[in-house]
Design a protein around this motif. Sequence first.
Motif, PDB file in Angstrom:
ATOM      1  N   UNK A   1       0.835  -1.189   0.000  1.00 46.16           N
ATOM      2  CA  UNK A   1       0.000   0.000   0.000  1.00 46.16           C
ATOM      3  C   UNK A   1       0.878   1.250   0.000  1.00 46.16           C
ATOM      4  N   UNK A   2       0.513   2.229   0.847  1.00 46.88           N
ATOM      5  CA  UNK A   2       1.302   3.476   0.881  1.00 46.88           C
ATOM      6  C   UNK A   2       2.631   3.338   1.617  1.00 46.88           C
ATOM      7  N   UNK A   3       2.824   2.264   2.347  1.00 47.71           N
ATOM      8  CA  UNK A   3       4.044   2.085   3.152  1.00 47.71           C
ATOM      9  C   UNK A   3       5.047   1.268   2.357  1.00 47.71           C
ATOM     10  N   UNK A   4       6.152   1.904   2.006  1.00 42.79           N
ATOM     11  CA  UNK A   4       7.182   1.213   1.264  1.00 42.79           C
ATOM     12  C   UNK A   4       8.301   0.723   2.158  1.00 42.79           C
ATOM     13  N   UNK A   5       9.135  -0.136   1.582  1.00 37.99           N
ATOM     14  CA  UNK A   5      10.295  -0.644   2.339  1.00 37.99           C
ATOM     15  C   UNK A   5      11.220   0.496   2.765  1.00 37.99           C
ATOM     16  N   UNK A   6      11.252   1.535   1.937  1.00 38.68           N
ATOM     17  CA  UNK A   6      12.093   2.702   2.262  1.00 38.68           C
ATOM     18  C   UNK A   6      11.635   3.376   3.549  1.00 38.68           C
ATOM     19  N   UNK A   7      10.307   3.447   3.774  1.00 39.90           N
ATOM     20  CA  UNK A   7       9.787   4.064   4.992  1.00 39.90           C
ATOM     21  C   UNK A   7      10.186   3.268   6.236  1.00 39.90           C
ATOM     22  N   UNK A   8      10.172   1.942   6.076  1.00 38.74           N
ATOM     23  CA  UNK A   8      10.614   1.097   7.212  1.00 38.74           C
ATOM     24  C   UNK A   8      12.071   1.378   7.545  1.00 38.74           C
ATOM     25  N   UNK A   9      12.900   1.526   6.509  1.00 38.34           N
ATOM     26  CA  UNK A   9      14.332   1.788   6.735  1.00 38.34           C
ATOM     27  C   UNK A   9      14.540   3.113   7.454  1.00 38.34           C
ATOM     28  N   UNK A  10      13.838   4.154   6.999  1.00 42.55           N
ATOM     29  CA  UNK A  10      13.968   5.464   7.665  1.00 42.55           C
ATOM     30  C   UNK A  10      13.513   5.374   9.115  1.00 42.55           C
ATOM     31  N   UNK A  11      12.432   4.636   9.373  1.00 42.29           N
ATOM     32  CA  UNK A  11      11.955   4.480  10.738  1.00 42.29           C
ATOM     33  C   UNK A  11      12.979   3.814  11.645  1.00 42.29           C
ATOM     34  N   UNK A  12      13.697   2.801  11.114  1.00 41.27           N
ATOM     35  CA  UNK A  12      14.733   2.134  11.908  1.00 41.27           C
ATOM     36  C   UNK A  12      15.879   3.079  12.233  1.00 41.27           C
ATOM     37  N   UNK A  13      16.267   3.894  11.258  1.00 37.36           N
ATOM     38  CA  UNK A  13      17.365   4.850  11.494  1.00 37.36           C
ATOM     39  C   UNK A  13      16.961   5.866  12.558  1.00 37.36           C
ATOM     40  N   UNK A  14      15.750   6.430  12.426  1.00 34.31           N
ATOM     41  CA  UNK A  14      15.272   7.402  13.410  1.00 34.31           C
ATOM     42  C   UNK A  14      15.157   6.780  14.795  1.00 34.31           C
ATOM     43  N   UNK A  15      14.667   5.548  14.868  1.00 31.40           N
ATOM     44  CA  UNK A  15      14.557   4.860  16.152  1.00 31.40           C
ATOM     45  C   UNK A  15      15.927   4.661  16.791  1.00 31.40           C
ATOM     46  N   UNK A  16      16.902   4.269  15.980  1.00 30.15           N
ATOM     47  CA  UNK A  16      18.264   4.079  16.512  1.00 30.15           C
ATOM     48  C   UNK A  16      18.835   5.366  17.056  1.00 30.15           C
ATOM     49  N   UNK A  17      18.634   6.464  16.315  1.00 30.93           N
ATOM     50  CA  UNK A  17      19.147   7.750  16.791  1.00 30.93           C
ATOM     51  C   UNK A  17      18.448   8.166  18.083  1.00 30.93           C
ATOM     52  N   UNK A  18      17.136   7.956  18.147  1.00 24.97           N
ATOM     53  CA  UNK A  18      16.399   8.321  19.357  1.00 24.97           C
ATOM     54  C   UNK A  18      16.863   7.546  20.572  1.00 24.97           C
ATOM     55  N   UNK A  19      17.091   6.247  20.422  1.00 27.78           N
ATOM     56  CA  UNK A  19      17.579   5.435  21.546  1.00 27.78           C
ATOM     57  C   UNK A  19      18.956   5.898  21.981  1.00 27.78           C
ATOM     58  N   UNK A  20      19.830   6.221  21.033  1.00 25.80           N
ATOM     59  CA  UNK A  20      21.185   6.671  21.369  1.00 25.80           C
ATOM     60  C   UNK A  20      21.151   7.964  22.173  1.00 25.80           C
ATOM     61  N   UNK A  21      20.329   8.930  21.718  1.00 27.96           N
ATOM     62  CA  UNK A  21      20.232  10.207  22.436  1.00 27.96           C
ATOM     63  C   UNK A  21      19.659   9.997  23.833  1.00 27.96           C
ATOM     64  N   UNK A  22      18.627   9.150  23.934  1.00 20.51           N
ATOM     65  CA  UNK A  22      18.025   8.894  25.246  1.00 20.51           C
ATOM     66  C   UNK A  22      19.029   8.276  26.217  1.00 20.51           C
ATOM     67  N   UNK A  23      19.789   7.286  25.746  1.00 19.16           N
ATOM     68  CA  UNK A  23      20.773   6.615  26.623  1.00 19.16           C
ATOM     69  C   UNK A  23      21.897   7.564  27.020  1.00 19.16           C
ATOM     70  N   UNK A  24      22.293   8.435  26.115  1.00 20.59           N
ATOM     71  CA  UNK A  24      23.389   9.343  26.399  1.00 20.59           C
ATOM     72  C   UNK A  24      23.032  10.312  27.512  1.00 20.59           C
ATOM     73  N   UNK A  25      21.821  10.877  27.471  1.00 24.69           N
ATOM     74  CA  UNK A  25      21.450  11.910  28.428  1.00 24.69           C
ATOM     75  C   UNK A  25      20.799  11.369  29.691  1.00 24.69           C
ATOM     76  N   UNK A  26      20.363  10.102  29.659  1.00 25.59           N
ATOM     77  CA  UNK A  26      19.753   9.527  30.874  1.00 25.59           C
ATOM     78  C   UNK A  26      20.712   8.654  31.635  1.00 25.59           C
ATOM     79  N   UNK A  27      21.942   8.464  31.107  1.00 22.95           N
ATOM     80  CA  UNK A  27      22.915   7.601  31.787  1.00 22.95           C
ATOM     81  C   UNK A  27      23.342   8.240  33.095  1.00 22.95           C
ATOM     82  N   UNK A  28      23.518   7.413  34.141  1.00 26.26           N
ATOM     83  CA  UNK A  28      24.020   7.899  35.436  1.00 26.26           C
ATOM     84  C   UNK A  28      25.485   8.212  35.388  1.00 26.26           C
TER      85      UNK A  28
END
Length: 502
Positions: free
Chosen positions: A474-501
């Motif tokens: 449908x409207x969701x292509x494989x490319x959109x899944x790839x972008x979502x994975x990249x954004x998710x990875x960046x978000x997790x990295x930023x969260x871990x960096x600033x929430x680390x003790x």
Amino acid sequence: MAEDVFRIVGTTQGAFKVERVVAEGGFGVVYRAYHEAFRAPVALKCLKVPETLPEQLRAQFLDKFREEAELLFRLSAAIPAVVRPLHHDVISAATGVFVPFIALEWLEGGTLANHIASRAARGAPPLSPVEVIRLLTPVARALEAAHHFPGPSGPTCVVHRDLKPANIFLAQIHGAEVVKILDFGIARARDAATVMAGQTATTSGGLSTAFTPAYGAPEQWAPKRFGKTGPWTDVWGLAVTAVEALAGREIIAGDHVAMMGTVLDEKRRPTPRSEGILVPDVLEAAFRRALAVDPRERFRDIGAFWDEVEQALGLPRSAPPIAVPSRSHAPPAARSRPSAFPAPPPPPRATRAPDLLQSPGLTAPAPLAATRELDLPERGGRLPPHSMPTEPVVPLALDWSPPAPAPFARPSYAPSRMPPSMMERAPARPSLSTAELMAMFALPVRLAGAGVVITLLDLAAASLLFDGRRIGVGPIGLFHVAVGLVVLGIGIAVFRLFSSDR
């Protein structure tokens, strides 16, 4: 010419025939005497004890004075660079005053202060960095050993607190030059007697000091701001002594206000380059850390400071005369922000320990606290601003603080100097190791990598198999899944960096 204030020249005191006065200072008088039993010259260091000391307190004072002498004897037996005591007693002076004394080995030669002054007087250039470091290496390693000295119940931290060129003696022994540290102690004995007598003393400038102003560390000038003295104080004294030897002159001079201003000026430190001495970058950095205003930004261990100095000049690493606990070769400040490593506790109720012998100089007594380390608040706590005992504790304060002090929060600053919002600072976080960084960012990197791989596969499939059409549902292509994975990875990295003790 020093004055015979006790009127004992020409008299015999026990086994000692007193010959002449050698030096006089605020703490006492040094005499040359002849030991009739040993048939050898000795140095008698006589304390100026207040005449108002009550008779009932003299015996108690002498017991504590004996403890000082015994510790000095153990130090000198294990550390050859510490001057050796031979005897301690009380002199029966003609004036009837109470004169405790300690007999020390007689040394032929002169102090480092005299050596620096004589070179300047004859127009000789100052000592080179390599010459200065080699000359002071026995002093540095002796202090390292004293800071980790074996005691009956574990390592004992014995701090000098008045290290200066006048307290470093270049002795000629059997044709060889041997460096000796003078004055590991009598100053505090005199201070204890003054406190017991209920007296106070101040310098001409109105400042109460128990140190030589030109060599006093920031925590000695401003203990309420920077905390108590400790091994870090000797790091300061050794660094100032080394820079003075390099410069060939006194580097902190003037009246008391001017000297205190120089010591506490964070913008200009008395490092070699500040005094016009060309040294390697690494050596300048080591001295800048050793001369930091805040004690917690200094080297926590004088051995670590000297390791860096020797390494900066390409000299082989020396060793202390006794085994000391293993430590990091580089101070924590070199790897993280300054407040991340153990720091001296806040000043109130902290032990004000005796210095074993202290040389003649511009000094005056300060109140003493208990002999052993007092209970301090839990890590990160602060002591109330007026918790120093109002009643002076009589014993001489041997510093039984552990060699590596536990971390505490920054001592509170006066409200007039710092806004309330800045008075409570959380300790700075040390930088993370490579292994910790890899563990923290492993998942984000995998997610981002998967997104990149999926994007490449999608592009390849579209161009080779589907005539430019992208794969998708449908409207969701494989490319959109790839972008979502990249954004998710960046978000997790930023969260871990600033929430680390960490």
